[in-house]
Design an enzyme around this catalytic site. Structure first.
Site, PDB file in Angstrom:
ATOM      1  CE1 TYR A  29      -3.034   3.166   0.795  1.00  0.00           C
ATOM      2  CE2 TYR A  29      -1.633   3.432   2.706  1.00  0.00           C
ATOM      3  CZ  TYR A  29      -2.595   3.869   1.878  1.00  0.00           C
ATOM      4  OH  TYR A  29      -3.208   5.075   2.072  1.00  0.00           O
ATOM      5  NE  ARG A 168      -3.798   3.850  -6.176  1.00  0.00           N
ATOM      6  CZ  ARG A 168      -4.105   5.071  -5.110  1.00  0.00           C
ATOM      7  NH1 ARG A 168      -3.949   4.705  -3.910  1.00  0.00           N
ATOM      8  NH2 ARG A 168      -4.227   6.160  -5.429  1.00  0.00           N
ATOM      9  CG  HIS A 279      -1.981  10.864  -6.462  1.00  0.00           C
ATOM     10  ND1 HIS A 279      -2.800  11.883  -5.997  1.00  0.00           N
ATOM     11  CD2 HIS A 279      -2.238  10.081  -5.564  1.00  0.00           C
ATOM     12  CE1 HIS A 279      -3.593  11.583  -4.834  1.00  0.00           C
ATOM     13  NE2 HIS A 279      -3.132  10.277  -4.354  1.00  0.00           N
ATOM     14  N   GLY A 312       8.394  11.274  -6.878  1.00  0.00           N
ATOM     15  CA  GLY A 312       9.816  10.450  -7.276  1.00  0.00           C
ATOM     16  C   GLY A 312      10.878  11.113  -6.621  1.00  0.00           C
ATOM     17  N   GLY A 333       6.886  12.208  -0.148  1.00  0.00           N
ATOM     18  CA  GLY A 333       5.829  11.043   0.548  1.00  0.00           C
ATOM     19  C   GLY A 333       6.572   9.967   0.864  1.00  0.00           C
TER      20      GLY A 333
END
Length: 404
Positions: A29, A168, A279, A312, A333
C-alpha cells in the site's frame, strides 16, 4: 538484521528496513502505484536524467537551504506531503510525521485520508497545511473547511488528480481491498513481521478520525473506510475551485496539476499555488512524469503563483533538480513514509536528515551556496547536451541486500 536509524545512509536503506518491518499488504500500500507501475518508475528515472553543471572556485563556506513560501520561512525547500492511512504504517503516524516536520522547520500537509484530526495536527504542528479531497456531500466539505479555519490552518491543498479510483493491481493482489478484512494468506504473511503485529494488536485498526463525525453513529474503523470511499473520489469541475476560492480565505493550492493550461486557469481563479504532481504514480500509469511537466507550468504561471513539486524524490539532488527547473518548494511522500515505517519517529527524523544533508552536499558541490539561487544554468541539459536515455542507470527499486 537489526539496523539503527544512524546506520541508514540513504532513503533506499530506510526503504529496505520498512519492507522488513511491514507486512506485505501494508508495504505494498505504501509503495505501490497504478497498473504496471510504469509512472512510479518513470518519476524516478526522469528525475535522474537531469544532470547538474557545477561551477567551481565559489565561496561555499556558508550554505543556506532556507526558502520563504506564503510569507513563512522554512529551514529547507522541502516538506512532507500528504499520505493516507499512516496509522497502518505506525501508530499515530500522522502525528509523528507532523511533529518531525515542525521540529525541523518544514511544511507538513495532513492527508485528507488521515487517521488524525485536523485539530490534533494543528495543536502538535502549528502551521501545518491540510489536504482536501473533494467529496460528494457539500455539508461535509463546509464543515471540514470550518474546522480547518478554526484550527488555524492557513493553507488548503485541494487534490484534483483523483476523479476516480485508480486500478492498483499490487494492492489488489496483496489484499488491500475494502473492507480491509485480512484473508488467511494475509494473516499468515503478517506473522513474519512480529513487531508490526504486536503494535497492531496493542493499538487496533486505526480510525479515520477526521471523517468520523460525519459517519453513522457507532460505525467501526473498518466500515468507516467504506463510508469515506462513498464520499471520495467524486468527479469535479472548475466550479469547485471557484466555490472554494470564495469560501476559503487562506492560501489555496491545487495539487496534481500537470499542464500549463490548467495552471493558467487556476491563476485566473485566484489560486495561490500549484503542486506539479502525478500522485506519485498512483493514479494514471500512462501519465507524464511530474518533473517533465514542471518546466511548462513554471513558464506559464511561475511569476503569478507559487509552483511546487512532488513525485519521485529519493535524493537531495532530486530536490536540487526540481528547484533548478523552477519549483519553489518540494514535497516528499514515500521517502518520509519509509523512515516512519522503519524506525518510527527516529526514522522519520533520519529521512529528513538524509535529504537535508544530501541537498547541502549538492549545493556545495555545484557551487551554489544558497538554494534560493538554483536555476536552469546549473543543469547540463540546458547547455544543449542532454544525456541519452540508455546512459541513465536507475538502481532497482527494491534491493535484497542487508544494510551494513
Amino acid at each position: 538484521m537489526s539496523t539503527t536509524p544512524a546506520q541508514c545512509l540513504s532513503i533506499a536503506d530506510l526503504q529496505r528496513q520498512a519492507r522488513r518491518y511491514l507486512p506485505r499488504v501494508i508495504y505494498d500500500y505504501l509503495e505501490g502505484g497504478a497498473d504496471d507501475e510504469e509512472a512510479l518508475a518513470r518519476n524516478e528515472r526522469r528525475l535522474r536524467t537531469h544532470l547538474l553543471r557545477p561551477r567551481y572556485l565559489v565561496d561555499i563556506s556558508s550554505r543556506s537551504q532556507q526558502v520563504t513560501v506564503f510569507g513563512k520561512t522554512y529551514g529547507s525547500p522541502f516538506g512532507i506531503g500528504p499520505m493516507g492511512m499512516l496509522g497502518m504504517v505506525r501508530h499515530q503516524g500522522d502525528l509523528l510525521l507532523a511533529e518531525t516536520a515542525h521540529r525541523n522547520g518544514l511544511p507538513f500537509v495532513l492527508s485528507g485520508a488521515s487517521n488524525a484530526t485536523t485539530e490534533a495536527i494543528a495543536e502538535k504542528a502549528p502551521g501545518a497545511w491540510l489536504q482536501y479531497y473533494p467529496c460528494k456531500d457539500a455539508k461535509i466539505e463546509a464543515d471540514l473547511l470550518r474546522r480547518a479555519a478554526a484550527s488555524g490552518i492557513e493553507t488548503l491543498v485541494v487534490t484534483v488528480d483523483v476523479p476516480l479510483h485508480a486500478k492498483r493491481e499490487r494492492n489488489m493482489r496483496s489484499g488491500w481491498v475494502r473492507p480491509y478484512k485480512p484473508t488467511p494468506a494475509v494473516i499468515l504473511e503478517s506473522l513474519r513481521h512480529p513487531a508490526w503485529v504486536a503494535r497492531y494488536l496493542r493499538n487496533g485498526l486505526p480510525v479515520m478520525e477526521n471523517v468520523l463525525p460525519y459517519a453513522p453513529a457507532g460505525i467501526g474503523a473498518r466500515d468507516l473506510t467504506s463510508f469515506y470511499a462513498s464520499q471520495v473520489p467524486t468527479p469535479h469541475r472548475w466550479s469547485l475551485v471557484e466555490r472554494l476560492r470564495q469560501q476559503w480565505t487562506g492560501h489555496l493550492v491545487l495539487k496534481g496539476i500537470l499542464s500549463a493550461e490548467d495552471a493558467q486557469h487556476a491563476a485566473t481563479l485566484g489560486v495561490d499555488g500549484v503542486i506539479v504532481s502525478n500522485h506519485g504514480g498512483r493514479q494514471l500509469d500512462r501519465g507524464v512524469a511530474a518533473i517533465d511537466a514542471l518546466p511548462e507550468v513554471v513558464a506559464a504561471v511561475g511569476k503569478r503563483m507559487v509552483v511546487m513539486f512532488d513525485s519521485g524524490i529519493r535524493r537531495g539532488s532530486d530536490i536540487a533538480v526540481a528547484l533548478c527547473l523552477g519549483a519553489r518548494l518540494c514535497f516528499v511522500g514515500r521517502a518520509a513514509g519509509y523512515g516512519l515505517a522503519a524506525h518510527g519517529a527516529a526514522g522519520a527524523q533520519r529521512a529528513v536528515e538524509i535529504l537535508r544533508a544530501e541537498l547541502d552536499l549538492t549545493l556545495g558541490q555545484i557551487g551554489c551556496p544558497n538554494a534560493a539561487d538554483l536555476a536552469r544554468d546549473f543543469l547540463w541539459e540546458e547547455r544543449g547536451h542532454p544525456p541519452e536515455p540508455a546512459d541513465i542507470r536507475v538502481p532497482p527499486r527494491e534491493v535484497a541486500a542487508d544494510v551494513q
